[in-house]
Write a protein that holds these residues in place. Sequence first.
Motif, PDB file in Angstrom:
ATOM      1  N   VAL A 293     -13.235 -35.127 -23.390  1.00 16.27           N
ATOM      2  CA  VAL A 293     -12.914 -34.959 -24.805  1.00 16.27           C
ATOM      3  C   VAL A 293     -13.729 -35.993 -25.569  1.00 16.27           C
ATOM      4  CG1 VAL A 293     -11.131 -35.235 -26.553  1.00 16.27           C
ATOM      5  CG2 VAL A 293     -10.601 -34.036 -24.421  1.00 16.27           C
ATOM      6  N   MET A 294     -14.326 -35.570 -26.666  1.00 17.03           N
ATOM      7  CA  MET A 294     -15.130 -36.471 -27.488  1.00 17.03           C
ATOM      8  C   MET A 294     -14.463 -36.649 -28.839  1.00 17.03           C
ATOM      9  SD  MET A 294     -17.602 -37.086 -25.428  1.00 17.03           S
ATOM     10  CE  MET A 294     -18.711 -37.966 -26.524  1.00 17.03           C
ATOM     11  N   GLY A 295     -14.643 -37.842 -29.389  1.00 20.53           N
ATOM     12  CA  GLY A 295     -14.044 -38.108 -30.689  1.00 20.53           C
ATOM     13  C   GLY A 295     -14.963 -38.934 -31.566  1.00 20.53           C
ATOM     14  N   TRP A 296     -14.725 -38.827 -32.852  1.00 26.31           N
ATOM     15  CA  TRP A 296     -15.363 -39.703 -33.830  1.00 26.31           C
ATOM     16  C   TRP A 296     -14.277 -40.498 -34.537  1.00 26.31           C
ATOM     17  CZ3 TRP A 296     -20.438 -40.681 -34.465  1.00 26.31           C
ATOM     18  CH2 TRP A 296     -21.372 -39.781 -33.934  1.00 26.31           C
ATOM     19  N   PHE A 297     -14.525 -41.785 -34.655  1.00 26.39           N
ATOM     20  CA  PHE A 297     -13.641 -42.692 -35.367  1.00 26.39           C
ATOM     21  C   PHE A 297     -14.474 -43.461 -36.378  1.00 26.39           C
ATOM     22  CE2 PHE A 297      -9.702 -42.433 -32.890  1.00 26.39           C
ATOM     23  CZ  PHE A 297     -10.149 -41.723 -31.794  1.00 26.39           C
ATOM     24  N   ARG A 298     -13.796 -44.111 -37.305  1.00 24.93           N
ATOM     25  CA  ARG A 298     -14.520 -44.940 -38.264  1.00 24.93           C
ATOM     26  C   ARG A 298     -13.700 -46.162 -38.609  1.00 24.93           C
ATOM     27  NH1 ARG A 298     -14.231 -40.932 -43.597  1.00 24.93           N
ATOM     28  NH2 ARG A 298     -12.022 -41.281 -44.093  1.00 24.93           N
ATOM     29  N   GLN A 299     -14.418 -47.207 -39.025  1.00 29.42           N
ATOM     30  CA  GLN A 299     -13.756 -48.447 -39.409  1.00 29.42           C
ATOM     31  C   GLN A 299     -14.448 -49.027 -40.622  1.00 29.42           C
ATOM     32  OE1 GLN A 299     -13.385 -51.383 -36.291  1.00 29.42           O
ATOM     33  NE2 GLN A 299     -11.682 -52.366 -37.346  1.00 29.42           N
ATOM     34  N   ALA A 300     -13.693 -49.136 -41.695  1.00 25.22           N
ATOM     35  CA  ALA A 300     -14.191 -49.739 -42.928  1.00 25.22           C
ATOM     36  C   ALA A 300     -13.865 -51.233 -42.916  1.00 25.22           C
ATOM     37  CB  ALA A 300     -13.554 -49.059 -44.132  1.00 25.22           C
ATOM     38  N   PRO A 301     -14.600 -52.033 -43.682  1.00 26.65           N
ATOM     39  CA  PRO A 301     -14.334 -53.480 -43.713  1.00 26.65           C
ATOM     40  C   PRO A 301     -12.890 -53.788 -44.080  1.00 26.65           C
ATOM     41  CG  PRO A 301     -16.408 -52.985 -44.784  1.00 26.65           C
ATOM     42  CD  PRO A 301     -15.758 -51.662 -44.503  1.00 26.65           C
TER      43      PRO A 301
ATOM     44  N   LYS B 208     -10.249 -52.901 -42.599  1.00 20.79           N
ATOM     45  CA  LYS B 208      -9.300 -51.850 -42.237  1.00 20.79           C
ATOM     46  C   LYS B 208      -9.329 -51.597 -40.744  1.00 20.79           C
ATOM     47  CE  LYS B 208      -9.350 -49.387 -46.660  1.00 20.79           C
ATOM     48  NZ  LYS B 208      -9.497 -48.059 -47.307  1.00 20.79           N
ATOM     49  N   GLU B 209      -8.275 -50.951 -40.256  1.00 20.41           N
ATOM     50  CA  GLU B 209      -8.220 -50.607 -38.847  1.00 20.41           C
ATOM     51  C   GLU B 209      -9.094 -49.382 -38.566  1.00 20.41           C
ATOM     52  OE1 GLU B 209      -3.699 -52.194 -37.792  1.00 20.41           O
ATOM     53  OE2 GLU B 209      -4.201 -50.082 -37.601  1.00 20.41           O
ATOM     54  N   ARG B 210      -9.478 -49.270 -37.319  1.00 17.56           N
ATOM     55  CA  ARG B 210     -10.241 -48.098 -36.905  1.00 17.56           C
ATOM     56  C   ARG B 210      -9.354 -46.853 -37.034  1.00 17.56           C
ATOM     57  NH1 ARG B 210     -13.942 -48.573 -31.632  1.00 17.56           N
ATOM     58  NH2 ARG B 210     -14.496 -50.393 -32.898  1.00 17.56           N
ATOM     59  N   GLU B 211      -9.918 -45.790 -37.594  1.00 17.46           N
ATOM     60  CA  GLU B 211      -9.124 -44.587 -37.806  1.00 17.46           C
ATOM     61  C   GLU B 211      -9.803 -43.360 -37.213  1.00 17.46           C
ATOM     62  OE1 GLU B 211      -8.512 -43.493 -41.879  1.00 17.46           O
ATOM     63  OE2 GLU B 211     -10.652 -43.391 -42.351  1.00 17.46           O
ATOM     64  N   PHE B 212      -8.974 -42.421 -36.814  1.00 18.04           N
ATOM     65  CA  PHE B 212      -9.427 -41.160 -36.249  1.00 18.04           C
ATOM     66  C   PHE B 212     -10.096 -40.318 -37.316  1.00 18.04           C
ATOM     67  CE2 PHE B 212      -9.458 -37.269 -33.993  1.00 18.04           C
ATOM     68  CZ  PHE B 212      -8.893 -36.287 -34.797  1.00 18.04           C
ATOM     69  N   VAL B 213     -11.194 -39.648 -36.922  1.00 14.34           N
ATOM     70  CA  VAL B 213     -11.894 -38.752 -37.833  1.00 14.34           C
ATOM     71  C   VAL B 213     -11.844 -37.316 -37.311  1.00 14.34           C
ATOM     72  CG1 VAL B 213     -14.105 -38.164 -38.883  1.00 14.34           C
ATOM     73  CG2 VAL B 213     -13.437 -40.575 -38.653  1.00 14.34           C
ATOM     74  N   ALA B 214     -12.323 -37.125 -36.066  1.00 17.03           N
ATOM     75  CA  ALA B 214     -12.388 -35.774 -35.515  1.00 17.03           C
ATOM     76  C   ALA B 214     -12.460 -35.853 -33.995  1.00 17.03           C
ATOM     77  CB  ALA B 214     -13.602 -35.022 -36.060  1.00 17.03           C
ATOM     78  N   THR B 215     -12.034 -34.775 -33.344  1.00 19.45           N
ATOM     79  CA  THR B 215     -12.112 -34.695 -31.898  1.00 19.45           C
ATOM     80  C   THR B 215     -12.445 -33.264 -31.485  1.00 19.45           C
ATOM     81  OG1 THR B 215     -10.927 -35.127 -29.827  1.00 19.45           O
ATOM     82  CG2 THR B 215      -9.644 -34.242 -31.639  1.00 19.45           C
ATOM     83  N   ILE B 216     -13.053 -33.140 -30.308  1.00 16.09           N
ATOM     84  CA  ILE B 216     -13.417 -31.822 -29.786  1.00 16.09           C
ATOM     85  C   ILE B 216     -13.173 -31.817 -28.288  1.00 16.09           C
ATOM     86  CG2 ILE B 216     -15.853 -32.471 -29.492  1.00 16.09           C
ATOM     87  CD1 ILE B 216     -16.563 -29.585 -30.404  1.00 16.09           C
ATOM     88  N   ASN B 217     -12.642 -30.713 -27.769  1.00 14.46           N
ATOM     89  CA  ASN B 217     -12.345 -30.672 -26.338  1.00 14.46           C
ATOM     90  C   ASN B 217     -13.608 -30.433 -25.525  1.00 14.46           C
ATOM     91  OD1 ASN B 217     -12.688 -27.898 -26.901  1.00 14.46           O
ATOM     92  ND2 ASN B 217     -11.308 -27.374 -25.208  1.00 14.46           N
ATOM     93  N   TRP B 218     -13.481 -30.411 -24.203  1.00  7.98           N
ATOM     94  CA  TRP B 218     -14.643 -30.411 -23.333  1.00  7.98           C
ATOM     95  C   TRP B 218     -15.516 -29.176 -23.527  1.00  7.98           C
ATOM     96  CZ3 TRP B 218     -15.880 -26.730 -19.694  1.00  7.98           C
ATOM     97  CH2 TRP B 218     -14.888 -25.788 -19.412  1.00  7.98           C
ATOM     98  N   SER B 219     -14.910 -28.038 -23.840  1.00 11.15           N
ATOM     99  CA  SER B 219     -15.688 -26.799 -23.973  1.00 11.15           C
ATOM    100  C   SER B 219     -16.200 -26.571 -25.400  1.00 11.15           C
ATOM    101  CB  SER B 219     -14.840 -25.605 -23.565  1.00 11.15           C
ATOM    102  OG  SER B 219     -13.804 -25.384 -24.507  1.00 11.15           O
ATOM    103  N   GLY B 220     -15.654 -27.322 -26.334  1.00 14.58           N
ATOM    104  CA  GLY B 220     -16.015 -27.097 -27.732  1.00 14.58           C
ATOM    105  C   GLY B 220     -15.145 -26.060 -28.411  1.00 14.58           C
ATOM    106  N   GLY B 221     -14.178 -25.530 -27.677  1.00 14.52           N
ATOM    107  CA  GLY B 221     -13.348 -24.467 -28.216  1.00 14.52           C
ATOM    108  C   GLY B 221     -12.190 -24.929 -29.057  1.00 14.52           C
TER     109      GLY B 221
END
Length: 125
Positions: free
Chosen positions: A33-41, A43-56
């Motif tokens: 599983v892949m994910g994107w997170f972000r962290q602003a100055p 602030k805590e790191r926050e979840f942005v998006a995730t995708i499962n292994w197949s992309g489905g």
Amino acid sequence: QVQLVESGGGLVQAGGSLRLSCAASGRTRSTYVMGWFRQAPGKEREFVATINWSGGNTDYAENVKGRFTISRDNAKNTVNLQMNSLKPEDTAVYYCAAVRSLRPAVVSSQEYDYWGQGTQVTVSS
């Protein structure tokens, strides 16, 4: 071990678009599983998006739904984050992450095992 390298960050005006990419290397034959997170100055790191292994299956944070799209190309071992209609509040360091899992989505940063070094996204008003 999996190594992740992000690219595509930069400076863009509000309303503009950017496309982030994450290249994976190492033991990439397993299902991740892949994910994107972000962290602003400040602030805590926050979840942005995730995708499962197949992309489905994908999942997004409420504040990016309809604007961001996550996708993956397993043949190229890459995960992308297309970001449209960017806002100044999207300014942050964006991180790619991976966890070996067959789950449809993983939104908690604590569950991810591998992280990239991050790429800066700055949205000017």
